[in-house]
Design an enzyme around this catalytic site. Structure first.
Site, PDB file in Angstrom:
ATOM      1  N   GLU A 160      -0.385  -9.376  -0.241  1.00 14.02           N
ATOM      2  CA  GLU A 160      -1.759  -9.692  -0.143  1.00 14.02           C
ATOM      3  C   GLU A 160      -2.523  -9.662  -1.534  1.00 14.02           C
ATOM      4  O   GLU A 160      -3.555 -10.656  -1.795  1.00 14.02           O
ATOM      5  CB  GLU A 160      -2.213  -8.726   0.821  1.00 14.02           C
ATOM      6  CG  GLU A 160      -1.769  -8.834   2.081  1.00 14.02           C
ATOM      7  CD  GLU A 160      -2.105  -7.735   2.984  1.00 14.02           C
ATOM      8  OE1 GLU A 160      -1.904  -6.559   2.477  1.00 14.02           O
ATOM      9  OE2 GLU A 160      -2.570  -7.913   4.124  1.00 14.02           O
TER      10      GLU A 160
ATOM     11  N   ALA B  49       0.847  -1.242   0.013  1.00 17.88           N
ATOM     12  CA  ALA B  49      -0.114  -0.056  -0.031  1.00 17.88           C
ATOM     13  C   ALA B  49       0.853   1.240  -0.028  1.00 17.88           C
ATOM     14  O   ALA B  49       2.044   1.224   0.279  1.00 17.88           O
ATOM     15  CB  ALA B  49      -0.895   0.144   1.244  1.00 17.88           C
TER      16      ALA B  49
ATOM     17  N   GLU C 274       4.893  -5.061   7.187  1.00 26.06           N
ATOM     18  CA  GLU C 274       4.065  -3.752   7.703  1.00 26.06           C
ATOM     19  C   GLU C 274       4.423  -3.426   9.204  1.00 26.06           C
ATOM     20  O   GLU C 274       4.273  -2.046   9.595  1.00 26.06           O
ATOM     21  CB  GLU C 274       2.524  -3.952   7.707  1.00 26.06           C
ATOM     22  CG  GLU C 274       2.023  -4.029   6.641  1.00 26.06           C
ATOM     23  CD  GLU C 274       1.893  -5.365   5.617  1.00 26.06           C
ATOM     24  OE1 GLU C 274       2.641  -6.376   5.952  1.00 26.06           O
ATOM     25  OE2 GLU C 274       1.227  -5.454   4.536  1.00 26.06           O
TER      26      GLU C 274
ATOM     27  N   GLY D 243       0.830  -5.003   0.956  1.00 25.65           N
ATOM     28  CA  GLY D 243      -0.457  -5.199   0.234  1.00 25.65           C
ATOM     29  C   GLY D 243      -0.334  -5.965  -1.233  1.00 25.65           C
ATOM     30  O   GLY D 243      -0.973  -6.443  -1.786  1.00 25.65           O
TER      31      GLY D 243
HETATM   32  N1  CAA Z   1       4.623   3.174  -0.616  1.00 28.12           N
HETATM   33  C1  CAA Z   1       5.032   4.294  -1.113  1.00 28.12           C
HETATM   34  N2  CAA Z   1       6.151   4.355  -1.862  1.00 28.12           N
HETATM   35  C2  CAA Z   1       7.159   3.317  -2.111  1.00 28.12           C
HETATM   36  C3  CAA Z   1       6.766   2.030  -1.224  1.00 28.12           C
HETATM   37  C4  CAA Z   1       5.250   2.094  -0.767  1.00 28.12           C
HETATM   38  N3  CAA Z   1       4.843   0.895  -0.435  1.00 28.12           N
HETATM   39  N4  CAA Z   1       7.433   1.068  -1.659  1.00 28.12           N
HETATM   40  C5  CAA Z   1       8.521   1.752  -2.348  1.00 28.12           C
HETATM   41  N5  CAA Z   1       8.236   3.338  -2.544  1.00 28.12           N
HETATM   42  C6  CAA Z   1       8.829   4.329  -3.354  1.00 28.12           C
HETATM   43  C7  CAA Z   1      10.050   4.869  -2.486  1.00 28.12           C
HETATM   44  O1  CAA Z   1       9.724   5.856  -1.580  1.00 28.12           O
HETATM   45  C8  CAA Z   1      10.993   5.512  -3.740  1.00 28.12           C
HETATM   46  O2  CAA Z   1      10.492   6.653  -4.010  1.00 28.12           O
HETATM   47  P1  CAA Z   1      11.350   7.927  -4.394  1.00 28.12           P
HETATM   48  O3  CAA Z   1      12.303   7.389  -5.614  1.00 28.12           O
HETATM   49  O4  CAA Z   1      10.539   8.903  -4.858  1.00 28.12           O
HETATM   50  O5  CAA Z   1      12.217   8.065  -3.236  1.00 28.12           O
HETATM   51  C9  CAA Z   1      10.751   4.338  -4.875  1.00 28.12           C
HETATM   52  O6  CAA Z   1       9.527   3.830  -4.640  1.00 28.12           O
HETATM   53  C10 CAA Z   1      11.908   3.237  -5.081  1.00 28.12           C
HETATM   54  O7  CAA Z   1      12.100   2.689  -3.571  1.00 28.12           O
HETATM   55  P2  CAA Z   1      13.251   2.373  -2.895  1.00 28.12           P
HETATM   56  O8  CAA Z   1      14.205   3.793  -3.266  1.00 28.12           O
HETATM   57  O9  CAA Z   1      12.941   2.362  -1.257  1.00 28.12           O
HETATM   58  O10 CAA Z   1      14.020   1.227  -3.597  1.00 28.12           O
HETATM   59  P3  CAA Z   1      14.855   0.395  -2.893  1.00 28.12           P
HETATM   60  O11 CAA Z   1      15.113  -0.694  -4.011  1.00 28.12           O
HETATM   61  O12 CAA Z   1      15.874   0.959  -2.000  1.00 28.12           O
HETATM   62  O13 CAA Z   1      13.900  -0.684  -1.907  1.00 28.12           O
HETATM   63  C11 CAA Z   1      11.970  -1.849  -1.147  1.00 28.12           C
HETATM   64  C12 CAA Z   1      13.047  -1.773  -2.284  1.00 28.12           C
HETATM   65  C13 CAA Z   1      12.735  -2.587  -0.117  1.00 28.12           C
HETATM   66  C14 CAA Z   1      10.900  -2.573  -1.580  1.00 28.12           C
HETATM   67  C15 CAA Z   1      11.703  -0.500  -0.370  1.00 28.12           C
HETATM   68  O14 CAA Z   1      11.246   0.495  -1.241  1.00 28.12           O
HETATM   69  C16 CAA Z   1      10.583  -0.865   0.718  1.00 28.12           C
HETATM   70  O15 CAA Z   1      10.786  -1.104   1.721  1.00 28.12           O
HETATM   71  N6  CAA Z   1       9.258  -0.601   0.360  1.00 28.12           N
HETATM   72  C17 CAA Z   1       8.166  -0.382   1.347  1.00 28.12           C
HETATM   73  C18 CAA Z   1       7.732  -1.854   1.608  1.00 28.12           C
HETATM   74  C19 CAA Z   1       6.383  -2.133   2.646  1.00 28.12           C
HETATM   75  O16 CAA Z   1       6.617  -1.815   3.810  1.00 28.12           O
HETATM   76  N7  CAA Z   1       5.309  -2.352   2.355  1.00 28.12           N
HETATM   77  C20 CAA Z   1       4.150  -2.486   2.935  1.00 28.12           C
HETATM   78  C21 CAA Z   1       3.272  -1.338   2.824  1.00 28.12           C
HETATM   79  S1  CAA Z   1       2.028  -1.042   3.921  1.00 28.12           S
HETATM   80  C22 CAA Z   1       0.954  -2.146   3.350  1.00 28.12           C
HETATM   81  O17 CAA Z   1       1.188  -2.585   2.475  1.00 28.12           O
HETATM   82  C23 CAA Z   1      -0.470  -2.055   4.291  1.00 28.12           C
HETATM   83  C24 CAA Z   1      -1.231  -3.369   3.818  1.00 28.12           C
HETATM   84  O18 CAA Z   1      -1.301  -4.548   4.449  1.00 28.12           O
HETATM   85  C25 CAA Z   1      -2.342  -3.170   2.762  1.00 28.12           C
END
Ligand code: CAA
Length: 258
Positions: free
Chosen positions: A112, A65, A132, A109
């Site tokens: 999921e 998400a 999360e 998500g």
């Molecule tokens: N939401 C918003 N933006 C996201 C995102 C997310 N879930 N995941 C990645 N992005 C964005 C980053 O902010 C970044 O944007 P900018 O270039 O503008 O800074 C871009 O995507 C690239 O990401 P990274 O620079 O972080 O890329 P990376 O290769 O270094 O890392 C990753 C990749 C490990 C996937 C890392 O991006 C990450 O940890 N993302 C979040 C994963 C996460 O926590 N997901 C759970 C979300 S909560 C949820 O999903 C609730 C639910 O159950 C429905």
């Protein structure tokens, strides 16, 4: 005009939906989930389509998400707008099979979403997880429920509580994914599987999906009874006559999907 967040095309009787927010690793914001829901319902209602494939980019199926949007939401914001149920549950209403073709990250998500699909085909680059907890949250779109059903409590607890990711091989061993293929073959394999299913009789396909899903919602005796009734009902279809006759006549069936 802004570019579509979900690219949609058909290939024969297969609809291919590509999540298209690559710069944000296909983070699933409201706009994207609304577009995905609309496309899913459109193809579910389209008689010329038998199967839907959802895929992402090479780097990410979806990284979850949209955290940027969630950062500013209060309890009342998410409660009143029914965040997640409002546009994530559309996939559960789709009666045709949906195949997830997953490369790269399928986190939160994204994992999921893949688990809500009927078949998950993973590239060898795929990484699954429910991280999360690192955000002070828990999975919010069925992760704590579908993951244990798919991989068992031990591994689900490990993933949900430690936030570690699982590679494609571990995901296949654990029962989360249907098959693992080389990354450069992912779409071909997913489309081939979809084309095979789309060539089957649509009533059988819909009823098979419904019946397998019943296994999660009922006792064994009730599930078997449900299957028996559905099995009997297929004896009323033209395609059952065609399928069995074609077998006896040693030719390929020509299903009319009725
Ligand atoms: N939401 C918003 N933006 C996201 C995102 C997310 N879930 N995941 C990645 N992005 C964005 C980053 O902010 C970044 O944007 P900018 O270039 O503008 O800074 C871009 O995507 C690239 O990401 P990274 O620079 O972080 O890329 P990376 O290769 O270094 O890392 C990753 C990749 C490990 C996937 C890392 O991006 C990450 O940890 N993302 C979040 C994963 C996460 O926590 N997901 C759970 C979300 S909560 C949820 O999903 C609730 C639910 O159950 C429905």
């Amino acid at each position: 005009m802004s570019e579509s967040l979900v690219l949609a095309e058909t290939r024969g009787r297969v609809a291919l939906l590509t999540l298209n927010r690559p710069k944000a690793l296909n983070a699933l914001n409201d706009a994207l989930m609304n577009e995905l829901g609309e496309a899913l319902l459109k193809y579910d209602a389209d008689d010329s389509v038998g199967v839907i494939v959802i895929t992402g980019s090479e780097k990410a199926f979806a990284a979850g998400a949209d955290i940027t949007a969630m950062k500013d939401w209060s309890y009342m914001d998410v409660y009143r707008s029914d965040f997640i149920t409002r546009n994530w549950e559309t996939l559960r209403r789709v009666r045709k099979p949906v195949i997830a073709a997953v490369a790269g990250y399928a986190l939160g998500g994204g994992c999921e979403l893949a688990m809500m699909c009927d078949i998950v085909i993973a590239a060898d680059t795929a990484k699954f997880g429910q991280p999360e907890i690192k955000l002070g949250l828990i999975p919010g779109s069925g992760g704590t429920q579908r993951l244990p059903r798919a991989v068992g409590k031990a591994k689900a607890m490990d993933l949900v509580l430690t936030a570690r990711t699982m590679d494609a091989a571990e995901a296949e061993r654990s029962g989360l994914v249907s098959r693992v293929v080389a990354a450069d073959k992912l779409l071909d394999e997913a489309l081939e599987a979809a084309t095979i299913i789309a060539g089957m009789s649509l009533p059988s396909v819909l009823m098979a999906k419904e019946s397998v899903n019943r296994a999660y919602e009922s006792s064994l005796a009730e599930g078997v009874l449900f299957e028996r009734r559905v099995f009997h009902s297929l004896f009323a279809t033209e395609d059952k006559t065609e399928g069995t006759t074609a077998f006896v006549e040693k030719r390929k069936p020509d299903f009319k999907h009725r």
